[in-house]
Enzyme design. Structure first.
Site, PDB file in Angstrom:
ATOM      1  N   SER A 293       0.808  -1.206   0.000  1.00 54.59           N
ATOM      2  CA  SER A 293       0.000   0.000   0.000  1.00 54.59           C
ATOM      3  C   SER A 293       0.851   1.270   0.000  1.00 54.59           C
ATOM      4  CB  SER A 293      -0.963  -0.057   1.187  1.00 54.59           C
ATOM      5  OG  SER A 293      -1.946   0.922   1.110  1.00 54.59           O
TER       6      SER A 293
ATOM      7  N   LYS B  16      -0.362  -4.306  -3.844  1.00 50.58           N
ATOM      8  CA  LYS B  16      -1.744  -3.899  -3.568  1.00 50.58           C
ATOM      9  C   LYS B  16      -2.363  -3.185  -4.771  1.00 50.58           C
ATOM     10  CE  LYS B  16      -4.708  -1.863  -0.101  1.00 50.58           C
ATOM     11  NZ  LYS B  16      -5.282  -0.691  -0.684  1.00 50.58           N
TER      12      LYS B  16
ATOM     13  N   ASP C 185      10.772   5.954  -9.362  1.00 51.22           N
ATOM     14  CA  ASP C 185      10.412   6.560 -10.642  1.00 51.22           C
ATOM     15  C   ASP C 185      10.897   7.994 -10.776  1.00 51.22           C
ATOM     16  OD1 ASP C 185       9.132   4.180 -11.185  1.00 51.22           O
ATOM     17  OD2 ASP C 185       7.101   5.002 -11.032  1.00 51.22           O
TER      18      ASP C 185
END
Length: 167
Positions: A119, A144, A130
């Site tokens: 999560s 998740k 990223d």
């Protein structure tokens, strides 16, 4: 027969220490409501002690509040960087962006993850990977990837419904 004594169990939110070479090791156990203030204190102290890098340990962190993950991302990302996107059933996309002090922005960072990282842990780890190329070290995370909402039903019960996915 045996006797059971109830007790309040206090689970720590965060532990941290300065490692050799002035590397701040921050073990975040959950993204609860206390995490931003506790992280602020740890981060501030790490900087005062001359932190030259950060190890962010998210292993076995089941997540917590999405806004806390976005808040903590602001320590590592530039203001305005995308932390996560949510895509809803209708196709609408909501972008959540970093809005913090960027105090760790120029420090090298690695993130420790495992199958118990879920999560909000995955959101923070993914955003740092990223947006700034942070290395993720460990094993595959929980995976998740969805947003839930609680619906209260007439009979007093509740239903947890997935309403969006994280991109």
């Amino acid at each position: 027969e045996f006797k059971i004594t109830r007790k309040i169990i206090n689970v720590p939110t965060l532990d941290w220490e300065m490692k050799e070479g002035n590397i701040a090791y921050i073990n975040l156990h959950s993204f609860n409501a206390n995490a931003p203030a506790i992280f602020y204190e740890a981060g501030f102290n790490a900087l005062l002690k001359g932190a030259r890098g950060v190890i962010l340990d998210l292993r076995n962190n089941p997540g917590g509040f999405l806004d806390v993950a976005v808040n903590l991302a602001g320590w590592f990302l530039d203001r305005g960087d995308i932390v996560v996107k949510e895509r809803f059933r209708e196709g609408d996309i909501r972008e959540l962006r970093a809005n913090g002090n960027s105090a760790f922005r120029n420090l090298p960072v690695v993130i420790l993850v495992n199958g118990g990282s879920a999560s909000a842990s995955e959101i923070l780890a993914g955003a740092l990977r990223d947006q700034r190329g942070a290395k993720l070290i460990g094993t595959k995370t929980f995976g998740k990837g969805t947003v839930q909402e609680i619906e209260n039903l007439k009979d007093g019960s509740t239903l947890k419904v997935s309403i969006a996915e994280w991109l």
